[in-house]
Scaffold this active site. Structure first.
Site, PDB file in Angstrom:
ATOM      1  N   THR A 176       6.212  -3.993   6.258  1.00  0.00           N
ATOM      2  CA  THR A 176       6.650  -3.148   5.137  1.00  0.00           C
ATOM      3  C   THR A 176       8.175  -3.123   5.125  1.00  0.00           C
ATOM      4  O   THR A 176       8.799  -2.626   6.064  1.00  0.00           O
ATOM      5  CB  THR A 176       6.075  -1.724   5.316  1.00  0.00           C
ATOM      6  N   LYS A 216      -5.415   9.955  13.154  1.00  0.00           N
ATOM      7  CA  LYS A 216      -6.650  10.037  12.364  1.00  0.00           C
ATOM      8  C   LYS A 216      -7.791   9.461  13.189  1.00  0.00           C
ATOM      9  O   LYS A 216      -7.541   8.838  14.226  1.00  0.00           O
ATOM     10  CB  LYS A 216      -6.484   9.312  11.036  1.00  0.00           C
ATOM     11  N   GLU A 249      -5.621   1.792   9.590  1.00  0.00           N
ATOM     12  CA  GLU A 249      -6.074   1.800  10.977  1.00  0.00           C
ATOM     13  C   GLU A 249      -7.392   2.550  11.027  1.00  0.00           C
ATOM     14  O   GLU A 249      -7.595   3.525  10.317  1.00  0.00           O
ATOM     15  CB  GLU A 249      -5.032   2.482  11.877  1.00  0.00           C
ATOM     16  N   PHE A 301      -8.101  11.482  -1.142  1.00  0.00           N
ATOM     17  CA  PHE A 301      -6.781  11.946  -0.709  1.00  0.00           C
ATOM     18  C   PHE A 301      -6.416  13.310  -1.283  1.00  0.00           C
ATOM     19  O   PHE A 301      -5.273  13.565  -1.627  1.00  0.00           O
ATOM     20  CB  PHE A 301      -5.695  10.894  -1.017  1.00  0.00           C
ATOM     21  N   CYS A 308       2.919   4.815   9.338  1.00  0.00           N
ATOM     22  CA  CYS A 308       3.262   4.361   7.984  1.00  0.00           C
ATOM     23  C   CYS A 308       3.719   5.471   7.037  1.00  0.00           C
ATOM     24  O   CYS A 308       4.860   5.438   6.567  1.00  0.00           O
ATOM     25  CB  CYS A 308       2.081   3.611   7.380  1.00  0.00           C
ATOM     26  N   LYS A 321       7.145   7.307   7.795  1.00  0.00           N
ATOM     27  CA  LYS A 321       8.333   6.435   7.722  1.00  0.00           C
ATOM     28  C   LYS A 321       8.498   5.842   6.329  1.00  0.00           C
ATOM     29  O   LYS A 321       9.615   5.678   5.851  1.00  0.00           O
ATOM     30  CB  LYS A 321       8.276   5.361   8.812  1.00  0.00           C
ATOM     31  N   GLY A 323       0.147  11.737   9.508  1.00  0.00           N
ATOM     32  CA  GLY A 323       0.955  11.172  10.590  1.00  0.00           C
ATOM     33  C   GLY A 323       0.822   9.670  10.563  1.00  0.00           C
ATOM     34  O   GLY A 323       0.601   9.077   9.508  1.00  0.00           O
ATOM     35  N   GLU A 345       0.882  -5.391   3.451  1.00  0.00           N
ATOM     36  CA  GLU A 345      -0.439  -5.122   4.027  1.00  0.00           C
ATOM     37  C   GLU A 345      -0.857  -3.690   3.695  1.00  0.00           C
ATOM     38  O   GLU A 345      -0.069  -2.769   3.823  1.00  0.00           O
ATOM     39  CB  GLU A 345      -0.370  -5.316   5.554  1.00  0.00           C
ATOM     40  N   VAL A 367      -1.090  -4.795  12.553  1.00  0.00           N
ATOM     41  CA  VAL A 367      -1.187  -5.663  11.378  1.00  0.00           C
ATOM     42  C   VAL A 367      -1.355  -7.129  11.786  1.00  0.00           C
ATOM     43  O   VAL A 367      -2.251  -7.826  11.308  1.00  0.00           O
ATOM     44  CB  VAL A 367       0.052  -5.483  10.471  1.00  0.00           C
TER      45      VAL A 367
HETATM   46  P1  NAD Z   1       3.298  -2.712  15.897  1.00  0.00           P
HETATM   47  O1  NAD Z   1       4.427  -1.950  16.459  1.00  0.00           O
HETATM   48  O2  NAD Z   1       1.904  -2.355  16.268  1.00  0.00           O
HETATM   49  O3  NAD Z   1       3.480  -4.263  16.250  1.00  0.00           O
HETATM   50  C1  NAD Z   1       4.653  -4.968  16.089  1.00  0.00           C
HETATM   51  C2  NAD Z   1       4.662  -6.097  17.108  1.00  0.00           C
HETATM   52  O4  NAD Z   1       5.743  -6.981  16.829  1.00  0.00           O
HETATM   53  C3  NAD Z   1       4.854  -5.642  18.554  1.00  0.00           C
HETATM   54  O5  NAD Z   1       3.802  -6.127  19.356  1.00  0.00           O
HETATM   55  C4  NAD Z   1       6.195  -6.262  18.959  1.00  0.00           C
HETATM   56  O6  NAD Z   1       6.270  -6.615  20.321  1.00  0.00           O
HETATM   57  C5  NAD Z   1       6.224  -7.485  18.068  1.00  0.00           C
HETATM   58  N1  NAD Z   1       7.534  -8.118  17.870  1.00  0.00           N
HETATM   59  C6  NAD Z   1       8.751  -7.533  17.712  1.00  0.00           C
HETATM   60  N2  NAD Z   1       9.706  -8.485  17.575  1.00  0.00           N
HETATM   61  C7  NAD Z   1       9.089  -9.684  17.638  1.00  0.00           C
HETATM   62  C8  NAD Z   1       9.533 -11.030  17.549  1.00  0.00           C
HETATM   63  N3  NAD Z   1      10.809 -11.335  17.368  1.00  0.00           N
HETATM   64  N4  NAD Z   1       8.610 -12.013  17.656  1.00  0.00           N
HETATM   65  C9  NAD Z   1       7.307 -11.734  17.840  1.00  0.00           C
HETATM   66  N5  NAD Z   1       6.820 -10.466  17.932  1.00  0.00           N
HETATM   67  C10 NAD Z   1       7.707  -9.463  17.833  1.00  0.00           C
HETATM   68  O7  NAD Z   1       3.477  -2.668  14.310  1.00  0.00           O
HETATM   69  P2  NAD Z   1       2.339  -2.567  13.183  1.00  0.00           P
HETATM   70  O8  NAD Z   1       1.768  -1.203  13.173  1.00  0.00           O
HETATM   71  O9  NAD Z   1       1.440  -3.733  13.285  1.00  0.00           O
HETATM   72  O10 NAD Z   1       3.251  -2.692  11.878  1.00  0.00           O
HETATM   73  C11 NAD Z   1       3.884  -3.902  11.534  1.00  0.00           C
HETATM   74  C12 NAD Z   1       4.410  -3.765  10.121  1.00  0.00           C
HETATM   75  O11 NAD Z   1       3.322  -3.618   9.214  1.00  0.00           O
HETATM   76  C13 NAD Z   1       5.320  -2.567   9.882  1.00  0.00           C
HETATM   77  O12 NAD Z   1       6.289  -2.902   8.932  1.00  0.00           O
HETATM   78  C14 NAD Z   1       4.376  -1.535   9.307  1.00  0.00           C
HETATM   79  O13 NAD Z   1       5.033  -0.600   8.497  1.00  0.00           O
HETATM   80  C15 NAD Z   1       3.452  -2.399   8.478  1.00  0.00           C
HETATM   81  N6  NAD Z   1       2.115  -1.855   8.270  1.00  0.00           N
HETATM   82  C16 NAD Z   1       1.460  -1.222   9.266  1.00  0.00           C
HETATM   83  C17 NAD Z   1       0.178  -0.742   9.046  1.00  0.00           C
HETATM   84  C18 NAD Z   1      -0.565  -0.001  10.130  1.00  0.00           C
HETATM   85  O14 NAD Z   1      -1.571   0.630   9.815  1.00  0.00           O
HETATM   86  N7  NAD Z   1      -0.138  -0.043  11.378  1.00  0.00           N
HETATM   87  C19 NAD Z   1      -0.450  -0.909   7.803  1.00  0.00           C
HETATM   88  C20 NAD Z   1       0.236  -1.591   6.808  1.00  0.00           C
HETATM   89  C21 NAD Z   1       1.523  -2.064   7.053  1.00  0.00           C
END
Ligand code: NAD
Length: 432
Positions: free
Chosen positions: A121, A323, A155, A252, A263, A266, A260, A151, A11
């Protein structure tokens, strides 16, 4: 605008890069030093179509920088996005520790008015908690506003989704923050994507409710796939017949081996947990999760019906990511399937165009092969786990020559059963 992004994952990296591409000055901060070091050299932490080119271009033009210096990033930013992970705790509840850590760091270093935007999230009520943490960690009093801006990117299509979202949701009660975020999203809204303002709590629930609704549709169809299998009906036609109703729509409704990713699993569990914490048992969401877990385990029994003994036999997976068009294997059905095969002492081989590097971090004892056909040599069965486009029109004749037993278990219904059978394969799909 000067933007700081905390968390340079799926994100954060997409958001930061796309904002930089719109002309903003963006610093992406992460506590993972190696990730930042790699990104400075243009090395991507994951595969996402179109992202690398944007990262390289905007870094070159100095609108996008990567840093581990949180203090400097906070002090220079007008808008700070929190994009860190919110992984599930043992009981399914979202772990907000990373979000709260960032809030504390912001509080300790804030030096003037900032808009702090929660993009992670997070459960309803988190914006208020973030606000309290920032307030209590400030050394001297500075004004700020905390907003929720969930967001919705997918992906595999994340850049496109950022540039052309169905909607942008902002939860805030501050007119000042509203003006700033409206200005920030101006270029994105120009593409006709509506921006919707609401209160932070509603905004936080919108994210979970959207994912939970999509997951519900998938589990609903997966449940019906069993009825189709027992009766000889066809789940694909069933989905088509339902989807033609405009009240339902066609998206969908694909049955498969289960959802899987980081998101849906969880977020369904976390929303159920939140409902329960507020005294409302969630029968629907618990069932959605249960059906999905069962579905992930449904392919191996299908295989064993055709090939009862798996011990010592080479079984090949095509697809590991949860996916297509991503390297992400978090909560992917492939992990469950590999576990089941290992419990049966099968010899597991796998090919994925992008996710093998990631999968190696999660599962050992699998032979990863760099070529889809090479992997099939001497195999007893092929299991389609991810519907990558390159698997859709394979060379069945070559596959037949390479495989020892001609068995295909199609976890994504990408093949026409008649075509596969006409090539001499034994075939099992989902719900047909
Ligand atoms: P991710 O695990 O890919 O990335 C999270 C990043 O945050 C990691 O690189 C980690 O090192 C960093 N981090 C942790 N603590 C930190 C700090 N104190 N300072 C700076 N960086 C720090 O996570 P993601 O998949 O990008 O998801 C992030 C959020 O967005 C989650 O809540 C997720 O549910 C939500 N989200 C994800 C998606 C998706 O498709 N991946 C889509 C929509 C929403």
């Amino acid at each position: 605008m000067k933007i700081a992004i905390f968390g340079t994952g799926y994100v954060g990296l997409v958001t930061g890069t796309c904002f930089a591409d719109l002309g903003n000055n963006v610093v992406c901060v992460d506590i993972d030093k190696q990730k930042i070091k790699d990104l400075k050299k243009g090395k991507m932490p994951f595969y996402e179509p179109g992202l690398k080119e944007l990262v390289v271009r905007n870094s070159k033009e100095k609108r996008l920088i990567f840093s581990t210096d949180a203090k400097d990033a906070i002090r220079k930013a007008e808008v700070i996005f929190i994009c860190v992970g919110t992984p599930p705790k043992e009981n399914g509840e979202a772990n907000l520790q990373y979000v709260f850590d960032v809030a504390k760091t912001i509080g300790e270093n804030i030096n003037g008015y900032k808009v702090i935007v929660d993009k992670s999230t997070v459960p309803v009520g988190t914006a208020e908690k973030v606000e309290r943490i920032i307030k209590s960690s400030q050394k001297s009093d500075h004004p700020f506003d905390v907003c929720s801006n969930p967001e919705f990117l997918r992906e595999g299509a994340a850049v496109k989704d950022f540039q052309n979202p169905d909607r942008i949701v902002v939860g805030t009660s501050s007119e000042r923050a509203k003006l700033i975020l409206n200005q920030l999203y101006k270029s994105v809204i120009r593409t006709e994507s509506p921006i919707m303002f609401t209160d932070p709590k509603t905004s936080e629930i919108i994210k979970y409710a959207s994912n939970a609704m999509l997951a519900t549709r998938i589990s609903f169809m997966n449940e019906l796939s069993h009825l189709c299998e027992s009766t000889g009906a066809d789940i694909k036609d069933l989905a088509k017949g339902m989807g033609l109703d405009r009240r339902i729509g066609s998206r969908f409704l694909q049955a498969g081996v289960g959802y899987g990713g980081s998101c849906f699993p969880k977020d369904v569990k976390a929303l159920a947990q939140t409902l329960e914490q507020h005294g409302h048992p969630s029968n629907i969401l618990r069932a959605v999760d249960y059906v999905n877990e069962r579905q992930k385990k449904s392919l191996i029994p299908k295989l064993k019906k055709i090939l009862p003994r798996l011990e010592g036999r080479k079984i090949v997976l095509w697809g590991l990511s949860f996916k297509p068009r991503t390297s992400d294997v978090r909560e992917a059905p492939s992990l469950t399937i590999i576990e089941q095969l290992k419990n049966e002492y099968a010899d597991v081989y796998a090919y994925d165009p992008e996710a093998m590097h990631e999968a190696k971090k999660y599962v050992k004892g699998v032979h990863y092969v760099d070529d889809a056909y090479e992997a099939l040599k001497g195999a007893y069965a092929l299991i389609i786990v991810t519907e990558w486009d390159q698997f859709r029109e394979p060379d069945f004749e070559l596959m037949k020559k390479l495989m020892r037993r001609k068995i295909i278990i199609d976890g994504r219904n990408i093949f026409n059963p008649d075509t596969v059978k006409a090539h001499g394969f034994e075939y099992a799909g989902i719900g047909r």
